[in-house]
Design a protein around this motif. Structure first.
Motif, PDB file in Angstrom:
ATOM      1  N   GLN A 147      60.526  47.190  72.649  1.00  0.00           N
ATOM      2  CA  GLN A 147      60.699  47.317  74.094  1.00  0.00           C
ATOM      3  C   GLN A 147      60.897  45.917  74.664  1.00  0.00           C
ATOM      4  OE1 GLN A 147      57.967  50.610  75.808  1.00  0.00           O
ATOM      5  NE2 GLN A 147      56.651  49.533  74.360  1.00  0.00           N
ATOM      6  N   PHE A 148      61.629  45.836  75.764  1.00  0.00           N
ATOM      7  CA  PHE A 148      61.958  44.530  76.332  1.00  0.00           C
ATOM      8  C   PHE A 148      61.747  44.605  77.843  1.00  0.00           C
ATOM      9  CE2 PHE A 148      64.774  41.014  77.595  1.00  0.00           C
ATOM     10  CZ  PHE A 148      64.485  40.073  76.622  1.00  0.00           C
ATOM     11  N   PHE A 149      60.644  44.014  78.280  1.00  0.00           N
ATOM     12  CA  PHE A 149      60.311  43.998  79.706  1.00  0.00           C
ATOM     13  C   PHE A 149      60.089  42.562  80.159  1.00  0.00           C
ATOM     14  CE2 PHE A 149      58.607  48.245  78.457  1.00  0.00           C
ATOM     15  CZ  PHE A 149      59.379  49.030  79.314  1.00  0.00           C
ATOM     16  N   GLU A 150      60.742  42.191  81.243  1.00  0.00           N
ATOM     17  CA  GLU A 150      60.550  40.875  81.851  1.00  0.00           C
ATOM     18  C   GLU A 150      60.685  39.759  80.818  1.00  0.00           C
ATOM     19  OE1 GLU A 150      56.843  41.095  83.911  1.00  0.00           O
ATOM     20  OE2 GLU A 150      57.637  42.381  85.501  1.00  0.00           O
ATOM     21  N   GLU A 151      61.775  39.860  80.047  1.00  0.00           N
ATOM     22  CA  GLU A 151      62.131  38.824  79.059  1.00  0.00           C
ATOM     23  C   GLU A 151      61.158  38.735  77.894  1.00  0.00           C
ATOM     24  OE1 GLU A 151      65.075  37.339  79.492  1.00  0.00           O
ATOM     25  OE2 GLU A 151      65.233  38.556  81.313  1.00  0.00           O
ATOM     26  N   ARG A 152      60.345  39.787  77.669  1.00  0.00           N
ATOM     27  CA  ARG A 152      59.395  39.759  76.559  1.00  0.00           C
ATOM     28  C   ARG A 152      59.536  41.010  75.704  1.00  0.00           C
ATOM     29  NH1 ARG A 152      53.333  38.643  78.306  1.00  0.00           N
ATOM     30  NH2 ARG A 152      53.146  38.916  76.050  1.00  0.00           N
ATOM     31  N   LEU A 153      59.413  40.814  74.391  1.00  0.00           N
ATOM     32  CA  LEU A 153      59.388  41.923  73.449  1.00  0.00           C
ATOM     33  C   LEU A 153      57.975  42.492  73.341  1.00  0.00           C
ATOM     34  CD1 LEU A 153      61.559  40.605  70.481  1.00  0.00           C
ATOM     35  CD2 LEU A 153      61.962  42.756  71.714  1.00  0.00           C
ATOM     36  N   TYR A 154      57.902  43.808  73.239  1.00  0.00           N
ATOM     37  CA  TYR A 154      56.643  44.490  72.994  1.00  0.00           C
ATOM     38  C   TYR A 154      56.852  45.517  71.878  1.00  0.00           C
ATOM     39  CZ  TYR A 154      55.037  42.728  77.541  1.00  0.00           C
ATOM     40  OH  TYR A 154      54.683  41.931  78.595  1.00  0.00           O
ATOM     41  N   PRO A 155      55.801  45.814  71.119  1.00  0.00           N
ATOM     42  CA  PRO A 155      55.937  46.835  70.080  1.00  0.00           C
ATOM     43  C   PRO A 155      56.037  48.228  70.674  1.00  0.00           C
ATOM     44  CG  PRO A 155      53.674  46.068  70.203  1.00  0.00           C
ATOM     45  CD  PRO A 155      54.462  45.192  71.127  1.00  0.00           C
ATOM     46  N   THR A 156      56.726  49.102  69.965  1.00  0.00           N
ATOM     47  CA  THR A 156      56.735  50.510  70.320  1.00  0.00           C
ATOM     48  C   THR A 156      56.510  51.301  69.031  1.00  0.00           C
ATOM     49  OG1 THR A 156      57.999  52.346  71.281  1.00  0.00           O
ATOM     50  CG2 THR A 156      59.284  50.507  70.360  1.00  0.00           C
ATOM     51  N   THR A 157      55.291  51.796  68.862  1.00  0.00           N
ATOM     52  CA  THR A 157      54.822  52.350  67.588  1.00  0.00           C
ATOM     53  C   THR A 157      54.126  53.685  67.802  1.00  0.00           C
ATOM     54  OG1 THR A 157      52.736  51.096  67.764  1.00  0.00           O
ATOM     55  CG2 THR A 157      54.558  50.031  66.617  1.00  0.00           C
ATOM     56  N   PRO A 158      54.830  54.689  68.280  1.00  0.00           N
ATOM     57  CA  PRO A 158      54.165  55.935  68.676  1.00  0.00           C
ATOM     58  C   PRO A 158      53.760  56.786  67.476  1.00  0.00           C
ATOM     59  CG  PRO A 158      56.521  56.191  68.864  1.00  0.00           C
ATOM     60  CD  PRO A 158      56.283  54.754  68.511  1.00  0.00           C
ATOM     61  N   PRO A 159      52.736  57.616  67.653  1.00  0.00           N
ATOM     62  CA  PRO A 159      52.472  58.646  66.650  1.00  0.00           C
ATOM     63  C   PRO A 159      53.532  59.753  66.802  1.00  0.00           C
ATOM     64  CG  PRO A 159      50.962  58.874  68.509  1.00  0.00           C
ATOM     65  CD  PRO A 159      51.782  57.646  68.760  1.00  0.00           C
ATOM     66  N   PRO A 160      53.748  60.577  65.796  1.00  0.00           N
ATOM     67  CA  PRO A 160      52.944  60.633  64.574  1.00  0.00           C
ATOM     68  C   PRO A 160      53.584  59.928  63.383  1.00  0.00           C
ATOM     69  CG  PRO A 160      54.251  62.623  64.754  1.00  0.00           C
ATOM     70  CD  PRO A 160      54.605  61.778  65.955  1.00  0.00           C
ATOM     71  N   SER A 161      54.744  59.285  63.548  1.00  0.00           N
ATOM     72  CA  SER A 161      55.522  58.901  62.361  1.00  0.00           C
ATOM     73  C   SER A 161      55.931  57.438  62.328  1.00  0.00           C
ATOM     74  CB  SER A 161      56.781  59.774  62.272  1.00  0.00           C
ATOM     75  OG  SER A 161      56.453  61.138  62.220  1.00  0.00           O
ATOM     76  N   PHE A 162      55.245  56.562  63.065  1.00  0.00           N
ATOM     77  CA  PHE A 162      55.561  55.142  62.965  1.00  0.00           C
ATOM     78  C   PHE A 162      55.350  54.666  61.526  1.00  0.00           C
ATOM     79  CE2 PHE A 162      53.522  50.868  62.876  1.00  0.00           C
ATOM     80  CZ  PHE A 162      54.695  50.131  63.019  1.00  0.00           C
ATOM     81  N   ASP A 163      56.279  53.820  61.050  1.00  0.00           N
ATOM     82  CA  ASP A 163      56.223  53.298  59.684  1.00  0.00           C
ATOM     83  C   ASP A 163      56.578  51.819  59.739  1.00  0.00           C
ATOM     84  OD1 ASP A 163      57.012  52.478  57.021  1.00  0.00           O
ATOM     85  OD2 ASP A 163      57.148  54.600  56.472  1.00  0.00           O
TER      86      ASP A 163
END
Length: 292
Positions: A185-201
């Motif tokens: 994810q990219f908000f306000e010039e910053r990357l953030y993780p996006t790791t939702p259940p149930p199948s993040f790998d």
């Protein structure tokens, strides 16, 4: 009142559409490629279809001229509107990852998907009520295929990690990469993780970043939210490192704190994205399943 749709040009012939997830601007983006054979990248929620229709109208694209709707993955914030868009754009073919086709074409599997979303969010149909896509309107892709849009050529790239049924789309004509959720994810010039259940790998997502980096894109286009910065290749490299650090941070805190809320409260500010609780839950689910 929801503000009017104003498609924003983010690359040659490429326009961002703010889907106003839960009525919030800057939370969910989809894209319109105004090619000779126009394409929608992602379908938004079942409640955002009117915004897509308005965007097409503002871009003077007739719904009947839309050639394709590309559903990058079957999470219902990105796929919930696909059935209604197929009705609105009567000549469009809907492209879905082969691992996700059944969730959007089979009414029973779609109903189970809705139930899982309700259970995860504690709300009833938070993304609206999706309708199934007729099977004869869907093409399954697995990565490596191309789509001829006349003056643009798009390549489908298998992109698991965020979800096993995720693909990215590389515009070979402009070098823009519709990474959507496969690269963060990219908000306000910053990357953030996006790791939702149930199948993040984690391992699959790191490999996806390597595969996407090899394309040498000029721009990453995210699902949350909009275009990235000037160094698209560097963003992909940083995201792979960020994911690894994120998983280590969550798993370390999980050894001390007993639940998701306590872990979130213990995380430092740089991890505090709009979806942080969900993403902590995804890391824990992957750990329990042995995929981190």
């Amino acid at each position: 009142m929801t503000p009017p749709v104003r498609p924003v040009r983010v690359a040659p012939a490429t326009y961002l559409l703010d889907a106003h997830l839960f009525g919030t601007p800057g939370a969910l983006s989809a894209y319109v490629l105004d090619a000779e054979r126009p394409v929608l990248v992602d379908a938004g929620t079942a409640d955002s279809v009117d915004r897509f229709a308005e965007a097409l109208d503002r871009l003077a694209i007739a719904p009947a001229d839309v050639a394709a709707v590309l559903v990058t993955h079957v999470h219902l914030d990105h796929a919930g509107g696909a059935g209604a868009l197929a009705d609105h754009c009567e000549n469009a073919t809907v492209y879905v990852h082969e691992r996700g086709v059944g969730y959007l074409t089979d009414p029973e599997r779609l109903a189970r998907l809705r139930e899982s979303v309700d259970a995860a969010t504690g709300r009833t149909d938070p993304y609206g009520v999706p309708q199934p896509i007729p099977e004869d309107r869907v093409v399954a892709v697995s990565g490596g295929e191309t789509l001829d849009c006349g003056d643009h050529t798009l390549e489908f790239v298998d992109a698991p990690g965020h979800a096993p049924h995720h693909y990215a789309v590389f515009d070979e004509t402009t070098d823009a990469l519709f990474a959507i959720d496969s690269a963060g994810q990219f908000f306000e010039e910053r990357l953030y993780p996006t790791t939702p259940p149930p199948s993040f790998d984690l391992d699959a997502n790191v490999e996806t970043c390597e595969r996407l980096r090899a394309l040498e894109p000029s721009l990453n286009l995210y699902g949350h939210f909009g275009p990235g910065g000037d160094d698209a290749v560097g963003e992909l490299e940083r995201y792979a490192d960020l994911l690894t650090e994120w998983v280590e941070a969550v798993e370390t805190l999980a050894g001390v704190h007993g639940d998701v809320t306590a872990i979130v409260e213990a995380l430092d500010g740089r991890w505090q994205s709009p979806t942080v609780e969900r993403d902590v839950a995804g890391v824990l689910a992957a750990r329990d399943a042995g995929s981190t």
